[in-house]
Design a protein around this motif. Structure first.
Motif, PDB file in Angstrom:
ATOM      1  N   GLN A 144       0.819  -1.230  -0.206  1.00  0.00           N
ATOM      2  CA  GLN A 144      -0.079  -0.090  -0.108  1.00  0.00           C
ATOM      3  C   GLN A 144       0.923   1.199  -0.026  1.00  0.00           C
ATOM      4  OE1 GLN A 144      -3.507  -0.233  -0.403  1.00  0.00           O
ATOM      5  NE2 GLN A 144      -2.886  -2.281  -0.787  1.00  0.00           N
ATOM      6  N   TYR A 145       2.275   1.206   0.124  1.00  0.00           N
ATOM      7  CA  TYR A 145       2.731   2.198   0.037  1.00  0.00           C
ATOM      8  C   TYR A 145       4.543   1.735  -0.244  1.00  0.00           C
ATOM      9  CZ  TYR A 145       4.305   0.489   4.687  1.00  0.00           C
ATOM     10  OH  TYR A 145       4.682  -0.210   5.673  1.00  0.00           O
ATOM     11  N   GLY A 146       5.360   2.852  -0.520  1.00  0.00           N
ATOM     12  CA  GLY A 146       6.591   2.394  -0.885  1.00  0.00           C
ATOM     13  C   GLY A 146       7.709   2.644   0.285  1.00  0.00           C
ATOM     14  N   ILE A 147       8.717   2.128   0.122  1.00  0.00           N
ATOM     15  CA  ILE A 147       9.879   2.275   0.821  1.00  0.00           C
ATOM     16  C   ILE A 147      10.833   2.683   0.192  1.00  0.00           C
ATOM     17  CG2 ILE A 147      11.515   1.046   2.384  1.00  0.00           C
ATOM     18  CD1 ILE A 147       9.356  -1.019   2.809  1.00  0.00           C
ATOM     19  N   PRO A 148      11.288   4.024   0.448  1.00  0.00           N
ATOM     20  CA  PRO A 148      12.556   4.673  -0.559  1.00  0.00           C
ATOM     21  C   PRO A 148      13.733   3.925  -0.356  1.00  0.00           C
ATOM     22  CG  PRO A 148      11.236   6.328   1.005  1.00  0.00           C
ATOM     23  CD  PRO A 148      10.976   4.995   1.366  1.00  0.00           C
ATOM     24  N   PRO A 149      14.603   3.668  -1.487  1.00  0.00           N
ATOM     25  CA  PRO A 149      15.522   2.789  -1.310  1.00  0.00           C
ATOM     26  C   PRO A 149      16.766   3.269  -0.779  1.00  0.00           C
ATOM     27  CG  PRO A 149      15.412   3.748  -3.622  1.00  0.00           C
ATOM     28  CD  PRO A 149      13.972   4.015  -2.794  1.00  0.00           C
ATOM     29  N   ASP A 150      16.921   4.714  -0.551  1.00  0.00           N
ATOM     30  CA  ASP A 150      18.049   5.244   0.221  1.00  0.00           C
ATOM     31  C   ASP A 150      17.726   5.550   1.862  1.00  0.00           C
ATOM     32  OD1 ASP A 150      15.816   7.282  -0.030  1.00  0.00           O
ATOM     33  OD2 ASP A 150      17.426   8.958  -0.469  1.00  0.00           O
ATOM     34  N   ASN A 151      16.501   4.953   2.297  1.00  0.00           N
ATOM     35  CA  ASN A 151      16.323   4.742   3.681  1.00  0.00           C
ATOM     36  C   ASN A 151      17.355   4.118   4.373  1.00  0.00           C
ATOM     37  OD1 ASN A 151      14.010   6.306   3.797  1.00  0.00           O
ATOM     38  ND2 ASN A 151      12.737   4.735   4.717  1.00  0.00           N
ATOM     39  N   PRO A 152      17.707   4.348   5.421  1.00  0.00           N
ATOM     40  CA  PRO A 152      19.181   3.775   5.947  1.00  0.00           C
ATOM     41  C   PRO A 152      19.202   2.085   6.139  1.00  0.00           C
ATOM     42  CG  PRO A 152      17.933   5.017   7.771  1.00  0.00           C
ATOM     43  CD  PRO A 152      17.516   5.399   6.346  1.00  0.00           C
ATOM     44  N   PHE A 153      17.958   1.535   6.589  1.00  0.00           N
ATOM     45  CA  PHE A 153      17.666   0.121   6.752  1.00  0.00           C
ATOM     46  C   PHE A 153      17.239  -0.587   5.729  1.00  0.00           C
ATOM     47  CE2 PHE A 153      18.011   2.427  10.603  1.00  0.00           C
ATOM     48  CZ  PHE A 153      19.023   1.891  11.324  1.00  0.00           C
ATOM     49  N   ALA A 154      16.894   0.143   4.392  1.00  0.00           N
ATOM     50  CA  ALA A 154      16.125  -0.302   3.488  1.00  0.00           C
ATOM     51  C   ALA A 154      16.926  -1.352   2.515  1.00  0.00           C
ATOM     52  CB  ALA A 154      15.535   0.584   2.536  1.00  0.00           C
ATOM     53  N   GLY A 155      18.407  -1.272   2.347  1.00  0.00           N
ATOM     54  CA  GLY A 155      19.045  -1.946   1.540  1.00  0.00           C
ATOM     55  C   GLY A 155      20.076  -2.892   2.314  1.00  0.00           C
ATOM     56  N   ASP A 156      20.114  -2.809   3.642  1.00  0.00           N
ATOM     57  CA  ASP A 156      21.146  -3.471   4.694  1.00  0.00           C
ATOM     58  C   ASP A 156      21.075  -5.106   4.445  1.00  0.00           C
ATOM     59  OD1 ASP A 156      18.739  -4.145   6.068  1.00  0.00           O
ATOM     60  OD2 ASP A 156      19.637  -3.033   7.994  1.00  0.00           O
ATOM     61  N   GLY A 157      20.306  -5.588   3.790  1.00  0.00           N
ATOM     62  CA  GLY A 157      20.128  -6.853   3.656  1.00  0.00           C
ATOM     63  C   GLY A 157      19.779  -7.704   4.819  1.00  0.00           C
ATOM     64  N   ASP A 158      19.374  -7.089   6.073  1.00  0.00           N
ATOM     65  CA  ASP A 158      18.951  -7.864   7.213  1.00  0.00           C
ATOM     66  C   ASP A 158      17.559  -7.884   7.406  1.00  0.00           C
ATOM     67  OD1 ASP A 158      18.703  -8.527   9.752  1.00  0.00           O
ATOM     68  OD2 ASP A 158      19.959  -7.086  10.565  1.00  0.00           O
ATOM     69  N   PRO A 159      16.842  -9.175   7.198  1.00  0.00           N
ATOM     70  CA  PRO A 159      15.675  -9.293   7.386  1.00  0.00           C
ATOM     71  C   PRO A 159      15.054  -8.848   8.773  1.00  0.00           C
ATOM     72  CG  PRO A 159      16.564 -11.297   7.490  1.00  0.00           C
ATOM     73  CD  PRO A 159      17.854 -10.308   7.053  1.00  0.00           C
TER      74      PRO A 159
END
Length: 487
Positions: free
Chosen positions: A272-287
């Protein structure tokens, strides 16, 4: 006369601790036992805020009045400017959005979230529950733009039947807090003319307080900028006291955070919304971390705002029982709660440690903070604001960072260009000139409620708002009056 410095008091464990907090209480007690009593306190600022040094006095005038709701004065929470349609928007915590003309003469009910046709069941039965905040998309008044006619509302609801997207557990399902998107067909319409709102996310609340915070879009971001159209969301720690569920430092929990989402996106877990890819934990690979998180370690981030000169993002975070704080927020920042209350290690609702203040590397400590026991304040203090004033319509306030204390209605300032490094030594008061007399904001309200024939006001519940051409507004929950600061 300047009050005498106050002495530290011994740590006293809180009474009536809930079973959910029993383990945390045992740890706190152990910490306190290892800390000499002389090095714990409920008042870490022995020098009071100067009541008369460097006071700035500005004029104040009545600008507009919201109608009563349920027989009581409007519980105003937020006022924002919408330049595309040349109106101010303001909400009542009971569930209503109003618009106010730029000259203050026309107040119109825009939408009532409580109407049965919406099926929202707004929960506003206690002081901290209700329609928490709203935000108007920066493209609200631009026909054909993706954000045209879109308004976002953040409200508590007693309808907990729909499954929540985020379930912190513990404490029981007191109510849910939901983020809604309303889309008007004609943005310039005097009243909302769109259909039912779209639900973006739903959070199960474990307790009946600290349920929300502010919504806001970065006013400095322009189309094409990475931050344009991204919605910042203050998410409090879920309530009770002392963060008994230990959520604020937990990067898997949505509570106790500053969030940043794309309301027009769709790559969130619920779509229902998006997660900005430059958020600090968005691309950290940690589920085990939430991509929605922009910063963490907050308790009750009721108000935030950007400095339009340099982009600084400030948050006023309400403290437990001892320290109120205003802090800078940067991507990935840890503001410390509940390990720290302001610059001091948190021990309990009754005490912080004086040992090694600001002593943990990597944390974002307050730029300014104050103690709840200061003689200027009431015992139930709450930091509110924040406005970095960069206009010249109010020359006394130019280049000052304004913030306030909600219950007492005291307004303070520090330099926006030479930010303090914590503590309250740099804080100075703002007072108001009305009818030839200098007054506090609470005094202004008290005189008005007497004239209205209402019950005497013992607290202000101060909020700020800003408008075009350097206008600053003061809101409250006692008399329904929006006031404007004047030179």
């Amino acid at each position: 006369m300047t009050p005498s410095p106050r002495t530290a008091v011994p740590f006293v464990p809180p009474l009536g601790a809930t079973s959910a907090a029993a383990t945390a209480l045992a740890v706190v007690t152990a910490l306190a036992g290892a800390t000499p009593a002389a090095q714990t306190t409920d008042d870490p600022f022995p020098a009071p805020i100067p009541p008369s040094d460097d006071v700035i006095t500005v004029g104040i005038e009545e600008f507009a009045t919201l109608p009563d709701a349920d027989g009581e004065a409007a519980r105003m929470m937020l006022l924002v400017d919408e330049p595309g349609t040349a109106r101010l928007f303001v909400n009542d915590m009971r569930g209503i959005v109003y618009t106010v003309s730029y000259d203050g003469t026309t107040v119109t009910q825009y939408v009532d979230l409580r109407e049965p046709r919406w099926g929202l069941d707004v929960e506003a039965s206690r002081r901290e529950r209700g329609f928490q905040s709203f935000a108007v998309h920066p493209q609200f008044g631009e026909p054909g733009a993706p954000g045209y006619g879109k308004l976002y509302a953040y409200t508590d609801t007693s309808n907990t039947a729909p499954p929540a997207d985020f379930v912190p557990g513990g404490g029981g399902d007191s109510q849910d807090t939901i983020l809604l998107e309303w889309t008007a067909m004609d943005a310039a319409s005097a009243v909302y003319d769109g259909g039912p709102p779209r639900e973006l996310l739903r959070v199960e609340q474990p307790f009946g307080n600290h349920n929300g915070g502010q919504l806001g879009f970065n006013p400095l971001a322009a189309p094409g900028d990475p931050d344009f159209g991204l919605l910042y969301v203050g998410s409090a720690d879920g309530g009770s006291g002392g963060d008994p569920l230990d959520v604020s430092q937990n990067l898997a929990s949505i509570l106790g955070k500053m969030l940043r989402i794309d309301p027009l996106g769709s790559d969130s877990a619920n779509g229902q919304y998006g997660i900005p890819p430059d958020n600090p934990f968005a691309g950290d690979g940690d589920p085990g971390t939430l991509g929605e998180i922009y910063a963490y370690g907050v308790r009750n981030p009721q108000r935030f705002d950007w400095d339009v000169r340099n982009g600084n993002l400030f948050v006023a975070d309400i403290g437990q029982n001892i320290v109120e704080e205003v802090s800078l927020v940067t991507a990935g920042a840890n503001l410390g709660w509940n390990d720290w209350e302001g610059s001091f290690r948190f021990l309990s609702r009754r005490a912080v440690s004086l040992v090694d203040p600001r002593g943990e590397a990597g944390l974002s400590y307050p730029v300014v903070e104050y103690g709840q026991l200061d003689p200027l304040l009431q015992r139930s203090s709450a930091a509110t604001g924040v406005v970095a004033y960069r206009d010249d319509a109010l020359p006394q306030l130019t280049d000052q960072l304004l913030f306030g204390d909600g219950p007492s209605g005291e307004v303070f300032y520090v330099s926006a260009d030479e930010l303090p490094d914590g503590g309250q030594d740099a804080m100075r008061r703002v007072l108001f000139r009305q009818d030839g007399e200098t007054k506090t904001f609470l005094q202004v309200i008290q005189e008005k409620v007497v004239a209205q024939g209402r019950e005497p006001a013992t607290r202000a519940d101060l909020r700020f708002g800003t408008g075009p051409e350097g206008q600053v507004f003061l809101l409250n929950k006692r008399d329904g009056v929006i006031r404007r600061l004047v030179p």
